[in-house]
Write a protein that holds these residues in place. Structure first.
Motif, PDB file in Angstrom:
ATOM      1  N   CYS A  50      36.688  60.068  43.111  1.00 36.06           N
ATOM      2  CA  CYS A  50      37.317  58.895  42.489  1.00 36.06           C
ATOM      3  C   CYS A  50      38.178  59.304  41.283  1.00 36.06           C
ATOM      4  CB  CYS A  50      36.257  57.903  42.023  1.00 36.06           C
ATOM      5  SG  CYS A  50      34.968  57.548  43.223  1.00 36.06           S
ATOM      6  N   LEU A  70      40.753  52.424  35.787  1.00 38.91           N
ATOM      7  CA  LEU A  70      39.759  51.408  36.122  1.00 38.91           C
ATOM      8  C   LEU A  70      39.175  50.714  34.886  1.00 38.91           C
ATOM      9  CD1 LEU A  70      38.006  53.084  39.184  1.00 38.91           C
ATOM     10  CD2 LEU A  70      39.987  51.561  39.116  1.00 38.91           C
ATOM     11  N   MET A  73      38.145  46.757  34.611  1.00 41.39           N
ATOM     12  CA  MET A  73      38.026  46.273  35.995  1.00 41.39           C
ATOM     13  C   MET A  73      37.219  44.979  36.086  1.00 41.39           C
ATOM     14  SD  MET A  73      39.305  47.309  38.833  1.00 41.39           S
ATOM     15  CE  MET A  73      39.465  45.832  39.843  1.00 41.39           C
ATOM     16  N   ARG A  76      39.467  41.918  35.573  1.00 39.87           N
ATOM     17  CA  ARG A  76      40.660  41.672  36.391  1.00 39.87           C
ATOM     18  C   ARG A  76      40.404  40.557  37.396  1.00 39.87           C
ATOM     19  NH1 ARG A  76      42.613  47.736  37.359  1.00 39.87           N
ATOM     20  NH2 ARG A  76      41.818  48.043  35.268  1.00 39.87           N
ATOM     21  N   SER A  80      43.295  45.456  43.317  1.00 41.91           N
ATOM     22  CA  SER A  80      44.596  45.919  43.797  1.00 41.91           C
ATOM     23  C   SER A  80      45.628  44.792  43.793  1.00 41.91           C
ATOM     24  CB  SER A  80      44.484  46.527  45.206  1.00 41.91           C
ATOM     25  OG  SER A  80      43.744  47.720  45.144  1.00 41.91           O
TER      26      SER A  80
HETATM   27  C1  HEC Z   1      43.392  59.609  46.912  1.00 48.36           C
HETATM   28  C2  HEC Z   1      43.326  58.808  45.725  1.00 48.36           C
HETATM   29  C3  HEC Z   1      42.170  57.838  45.515  1.00 48.36           C
HETATM   30  C4  HEC Z   1      40.820  58.105  45.550  1.00 48.36           C
HETATM   31  C5  HEC Z   1      40.115  59.414  45.900  1.00 48.36           C
HETATM   32  C6  HEC Z   1      40.162  56.886  45.143  1.00 48.36           C
HETATM   33  N1  HEC Z   1      41.080  55.908  44.906  1.00 48.36           N
HETATM   34 FE1  HEC Z   1      40.683  54.020  44.269  1.00 48.36          FE
HETATM   35  N2  HEC Z   1      42.652  53.562  44.451  1.00 48.36           N
HETATM   36  C7  HEC Z   1      43.669  54.451  44.775  1.00 48.36           C
HETATM   37  C8  HEC Z   1      44.931  53.740  44.820  1.00 48.36           C
HETATM   38  C9  HEC Z   1      46.283  54.344  45.138  1.00 48.36           C
HETATM   39  C10 HEC Z   1      44.636  52.394  44.502  1.00 48.36           C
HETATM   40  C11 HEC Z   1      45.602  51.217  44.454  1.00 48.36           C
HETATM   41  C12 HEC Z   1      45.483  50.623  45.823  1.00 48.36           C
HETATM   42  C13 HEC Z   1      46.356  49.447  46.097  1.00 48.36           C
HETATM   43  O1  HEC Z   1      46.960  48.885  45.167  1.00 48.36           O
HETATM   44  O2  HEC Z   1      46.376  49.041  47.277  1.00 48.36           O
HETATM   45  C14 HEC Z   1      43.195  52.329  44.276  1.00 48.36           C
HETATM   46  C15 HEC Z   1      42.521  51.171  43.901  1.00 48.36           C
HETATM   47  C16 HEC Z   1      41.212  51.140  43.470  1.00 48.36           C
HETATM   48  C17 HEC Z   1      40.569  50.003  42.881  1.00 48.36           C
HETATM   49  C18 HEC Z   1      41.222  48.687  42.551  1.00 48.36           C
HETATM   50  C19 HEC Z   1      41.866  48.875  41.179  1.00 48.36           C
HETATM   51  C20 HEC Z   1      42.580  47.679  40.623  1.00 48.36           C
HETATM   52  O3  HEC Z   1      43.218  47.813  39.573  1.00 48.36           O
HETATM   53  O4  HEC Z   1      42.524  46.588  41.194  1.00 48.36           O
HETATM   54  C21 HEC Z   1      39.280  50.368  42.607  1.00 48.36           C
HETATM   55  C22 HEC Z   1      38.223  49.510  41.945  1.00 48.36           C
HETATM   56  C23 HEC Z   1      39.133  51.723  43.040  1.00 48.36           C
HETATM   57  N3  HEC Z   1      40.316  52.166  43.561  1.00 48.36           N
HETATM   58  C24 HEC Z   1      37.962  52.455  42.911  1.00 48.36           C
HETATM   59  C25 HEC Z   1      37.783  53.730  43.434  1.00 48.36           C
HETATM   60  C26 HEC Z   1      36.513  54.399  43.507  1.00 48.36           C
HETATM   61  C27 HEC Z   1      35.202  53.871  42.940  1.00 48.36           C
HETATM   62  C28 HEC Z   1      36.722  55.594  44.130  1.00 48.36           C
HETATM   63  C29 HEC Z   1      35.719  56.632  44.547  1.00 48.36           C
HETATM   64  C30 HEC Z   1      34.638  56.134  45.403  1.00 48.36           C
HETATM   65  C31 HEC Z   1      38.161  55.675  44.420  1.00 48.36           C
HETATM   66  N4  HEC Z   1      38.751  54.515  43.987  1.00 48.36           N
HETATM   67  C32 HEC Z   1      38.779  56.752  45.021  1.00 48.36           C
HETATM   68  C33 HEC Z   1      43.530  55.791  44.998  1.00 48.36           C
HETATM   69  C34 HEC Z   1      42.319  56.455  45.132  1.00 48.36           C
END
Ligand code: HEC
Length: 132
Positions: A50, A70, A73, A76, A80
């Motif tokens: 993450c 984050l 969060m 919000r 996303s």
């Molecule tokens: C390869 C990169 C990547 C990884 C690894 C990743 N994320 Fe994300 N995450 C993103 C991206 C890019 C977005 C924005 C997605 C969108 O807007 O559709 C996102 C969106 C989110 C959001 C929503 C954020 C918002 O502002 O609304 C959360 C919560 C989140 N991720 C949590 C996690 C967690 C917890 C993990 C691990 C289990 C994780 N992410 C792993 C790339 C990643």
């Protein structure tokens, strides 16, 4: 974040097995079976990557910039910018982001249901948008 830190610290000191995180501003929503301390510990291991994409308060490195920070969060309105920020939606999103948002850049990080609940419980402690 202050409140979140205090609750996490209290959970650590008290050695609580589960911590049904209480969100006053969401009418007392909590995550069934979710444990914010376990979620934090799981994040710290880096096992699901993450932090390689997100800056997460309390998790120092590597503070990636692929995804949004984050901090804040819990406050919000949307996940996303599209999904209502409710506990059940968050758990489902964490488990399989593309099922809810087909175009999302957030990958499936292969969390179990329990892991997703724990991570979501932790994420809902992140109230301060300026926390680092
Ligand atoms: C390869 C990169 C990547 C990884 C690894 C990743 N994320 Fe994300 N995450 C993103 C991206 C890019 C977005 C924005 C997605 C969108 O807007 O559709 C996102 C969106 C989110 C959001 C929503 C954020 C918002 O502002 O609304 C959360 C919560 C989140 N991720 C949590 C996690 C967690 C917890 C993990 C691990 C289990 C994780 N992410 C792993 C790339 C990643």
């Amino acid at each position: 974040m202050r409140a979140g830190r205090i609750i996490l610290a209290a959970a650590a000191v008290g050695g609580l097995a589960t911590c049904d995180y209480f969100l006053p501003e969401r009418g007392g929503a909590y995550i069934q079976g979710g444990d914010a301390m376990r979620g934090f510990a799981l994040l710290e291991t880096g096992a699901h990557g993450c932090q390689s994409c997100h800056a997460i308060p309390g998790i120092r490195a590597p503070r990636g910039v692929v995804g949004p920070p984050l901090a804040g969060m819990a406050r919000r309105g949307f996940i996303s910018g599209q999904l209502p920020n409710r506990t059940g939606v968050m758990v489902a999103f964490l488990r399989d982001p593309a099922r809810l948002l087909p175009q999302t850049g957030m990958p499936d990080t292969h969390l179990t249901l329990d892991q997703a609940r724990d991570m979501a419980a932790f994420l809902y402690t992140l109230e301060d948008p300026d926390a680092r």
